[in-house]
Design a protein around this motif. Sequence first.
Motif, mmCIF file in Angstrom:
data_model
loop_
_atom_site.group_PDB
_atom_site.id
_atom_site.type_symbol
_atom_site.label_atom_id
_atom_site.label_comp_id
_atom_site.label_asym_id
_atom_site.label_seq_id
_atom_site.Cartn_x
_atom_site.Cartn_y
_atom_site.Cartn_z
ATOM 1 N N MET A 1 43.637 65.189 -43.936
ATOM 2 C CA MET A 1 44.650 65.722 -44.908
ATOM 3 C C MET A 1 45.764 66.411 -44.434
ATOM 4 N N ALA A 2 45.713 66.867 -43.438
ATOM 5 C CA ALA A 2 46.821 67.525 -42.553
ATOM 6 C C ALA A 2 47.677 66.672 -42.166
ATOM 7 N N GLU A 3 47.421 65.785 -41.416
ATOM 8 C CA GLU A 3 48.110 64.799 -40.931
ATOM 9 C C GLU A 3 48.745 63.884 -41.901
ATOM 10 N N LEU A 4 48.136 63.777 -43.075
ATOM 11 C CA LEU A 4 48.822 62.987 -44.196
ATOM 12 C C LEU A 4 49.946 63.782 -44.893
ATOM 13 N N ARG A 5 49.578 65.071 -45.053
ATOM 14 C CA ARG A 5 50.623 65.892 -45.654
ATOM 15 C C ARG A 5 51.817 65.686 -44.701
ATOM 16 N N VAL B 1 41.120 64.859 -50.401
ATOM 17 C CA VAL B 1 40.457 65.857 -50.876
ATOM 18 C C VAL B 1 39.022 65.904 -51.458
ATOM 19 N N ALA B 2 39.079 65.007 -52.192
ATOM 20 C CA ALA B 2 37.660 64.760 -53.004
ATOM 21 C C ALA B 2 36.575 64.785 -51.746
ATOM 22 N N ILE B 3 36.764 63.891 -50.992
ATOM 23 C CA ILE B 3 35.726 63.723 -49.754
ATOM 24 C C ILE B 3 35.613 64.676 -48.954
ATOM 25 N N ALA B 4 36.627 65.579 -48.775
ATOM 26 C CA ALA B 4 36.360 66.920 -48.042
ATOM 27 C C ALA B 4 35.602 67.901 -48.936
ATOM 28 N N MET B 5 36.145 67.977 -50.172
ATOM 29 C CA MET B 5 35.230 68.906 -51.053
ATOM 30 C C MET B 5 33.832 68.516 -50.759
ATOM 31 N N ARG B 6 33.493 67.258 -51.085
ATOM 32 C CA ARG B 6 32.038 66.723 -51.318
ATOM 33 C C ARG B 6 31.157 67.246 -49.723
ATOM 34 N N LEU B 7 31.740 67.094 -48.932
ATOM 35 C CA LEU B 7 31.354 67.155 -47.536
ATOM 36 C C LEU B 7 31.146 68.637 -47.395
ATOM 37 N N GLY B 8 31.983 69.413 -47.915
ATOM 38 C CA GLY B 8 31.990 70.862 -48.031
ATOM 39 C C GLY B 8 30.645 71.345 -48.632
ATOM 40 N N VAL B 9 30.466 70.760 -49.888
ATOM 41 C CA VAL B 9 29.139 70.915 -50.642
ATOM 42 C C VAL B 9 27.949 70.509 -50.100
ATOM 43 N N ALA B 10 28.039 69.420 -49.213
ATOM 44 C CA ALA B 10 26.770 68.879 -48.655
ATOM 45 C C ALA B 10 26.592 69.878 -47.539
ATOM 46 N N ARG B 11 27.355 70.433 -46.971
ATOM 47 C CA ARG B 11 27.205 71.166 -45.540
ATOM 48 C C ARG B 11 26.310 72.646 -46.337
ATOM 49 N N GLU B 12 27.007 72.997 -47.343
ATOM 50 C CA GLU B 12 26.488 74.254 -47.810
ATOM 51 C C GLU B 12 24.944 74.280 -48.244
ATOM 52 N N THR B 13 24.862 72.842 -48.808
ATOM 53 C CA THR B 13 23.500 72.901 -49.512
ATOM 54 C C THR B 13 22.607 72.248 -48.309
ATOM 55 N N LEU B 14 22.863 71.927 -47.037
ATOM 56 C CA LEU B 14 21.867 71.447 -46.314
ATOM 57 C C LEU B 14 20.986 72.811 -45.811
ATOM 58 N N PRO B 15 19.963 72.544 -45.424
ATOM 59 C CA PRO B 15 19.234 73.690 -44.855
ATOM 60 C C PRO B 15 19.593 73.965 -43.499
ATOM 61 N N GLU B 16 19.497 75.081 -43.115
ATOM 62 C CA GLU B 16 19.932 75.519 -41.615
ATOM 63 C C GLU B 16 19.094 74.770 -40.697
ATOM 64 N N GLU B 17 18.031 74.364 -40.991
ATOM 65 C CA GLU B 17 17.324 73.488 -39.483
ATOM 66 C C GLU B 17 17.652 72.294 -39.742
ATOM 67 N N SER B 18 18.923 71.519 -40.208
ATOM 68 C CA SER B 18 18.848 70.190 -40.435
ATOM 69 C C SER B 18 19.662 69.631 -39.066
ATOM 70 N N ASP C 1 49.234 61.198 -54.693
ATOM 71 C CA ASP C 1 48.246 60.972 -56.154
ATOM 72 C C ASP C 1 47.279 60.394 -55.657
ATOM 73 N N GLY C 2 47.321 59.197 -54.648
ATOM 74 C CA GLY C 2 46.223 58.237 -54.459
ATOM 75 C C GLY C 2 45.405 58.849 -53.201
ATOM 76 N N THR C 3 45.877 58.275 -52.382
ATOM 77 C CA THR C 3 45.179 58.636 -50.821
ATOM 78 C C THR C 3 44.710 60.264 -50.409
ATOM 79 N N GLN C 4 45.625 61.072 -50.742
ATOM 80 C CA GLN C 4 45.594 62.343 -50.465
ATOM 81 C C GLN C 4 44.719 63.083 -51.431
ATOM 82 N N ALA C 5 44.703 62.663 -52.448
ATOM 83 C CA ALA C 5 43.583 63.042 -53.513
ATOM 84 C C ALA C 5 42.303 62.584 -53.274
ATOM 85 N N ARG C 6 42.020 61.460 -52.797
ATOM 86 C CA ARG C 6 40.837 61.026 -52.460
ATOM 87 C C ARG C 6 40.258 61.595 -50.966
#
Length: 409
Positions: A271-275, A236-253, A229-234
């Motif tokens: 996350m996989a190792e923690l699971r 997941v949130a970090i991975a989601m933000r990183l994914g959103v950041a990747r999608e919003t970056l311009p291709e020439e970054s 409920d704590g570490t894994q949830a955090r």
Amino acid sequence: MTTVGRGAGYLLVGLVSGLVSLLMLPLLVVGVLSTAVGGLGLVAFPRMVVGLRWWAEWHRGRAAGLLEVSVAARSTGLPKGIGAQWRQAVRGPGARQDLRWLCRQALTGIPAGLIALAGVGGALGTVAVTAVWWLFPEGEPLRLLGTVPVTGWGAALALGAVQTVVAGAVAWWAVPRLARRHARSCLTALAPSMEVQLAERVGELTESRAGVLDAHGAELRRIERDLHDGTQARLVAIAMRLGVARETLPEESGALAKLLQEAHEGAEEAMAELREVIRTMYPPILTDRGLEGALTAVAAGAGIPAEVELGELGRLPAAVEAAAYFVVTESLTNAAKHSGAARVVVRLTRDEAGLLIEITDDGRGGADETRGTGIVGIRRRAAALDGTVRVTSPAGGPTAVVVELPCAS
């Protein structure tokens, strides 16, 4: 005089108890023989043995009180079940020890009590009869010191005094020593033998192990919840933000996009190792469904027809549940990968000793622990709980894995 009085009281009570002990011996024999009368002795005799234990403990307390020492009380209870009660009464080392003491008490308590009665009673009795010497018939006068007749007050007082002093001296010297000797003999006869001490120690360790397992299981569940409920949830949130950041970056970054990609992939790997850590520490499915539901789910997804048979398991420590889950999971995985079996049967039962797990398949057999078949891991998990593993896998099959996990409380 206090010492003489205590010793005399101890021995005189021992005289009565010796007579009672003498009567108890044939009663115990009757209790054994009554097993032929509709099995009455199966119920009666164990309770007679418990009564004998109470009798012995009462004497043990008296002896300890006389010697002014402390002794630990022995167990006086009966286990559950007629079979267990009968085995304790017939084969238990404590029962045999009490029976030997009962014979000794009958043989030593009576003569020791008679000696005390002769010494103390002789002194007090002499004083009493000397005062009424004149009531004796002329032809049969009172005789003191064994043979001397009493014919007047002078002889009565002189002879009575001498006999009283002699009897009192014997009582003063012999009674306390005899009482202490008898008390020491009683404590020695009823002292727990090494076998009994070992059995009691095993019982204490079993109880303490049950408590440790419960505490360990509760801690495992707490850590699992905190990580889930704590570490894994955090993560997941970090991975989601990183994914959103990747999608919003311009291709020439360029380099920044690569760094974000590596961070995103690293978070997902974490996350996989923690699971996996959570699953191997305490599978969440055990919390959600319990052992029965977890094993049913494992069997359904085993990739091989598997049948689960569960007896009345009752409440199991969390550590034992986790170990049972991993034993079954690993065994089913082994059967699916290596055995070529068409069917696997998983059976879990519980008795007084603990949890019994039996996994049997109809495969080709020939399981070899040295080739990484997972049996070593099963042995390690069982050994961590002081359990045992037996593997039978002849060439041509079948293969049977039997695991016993102590969980008695």
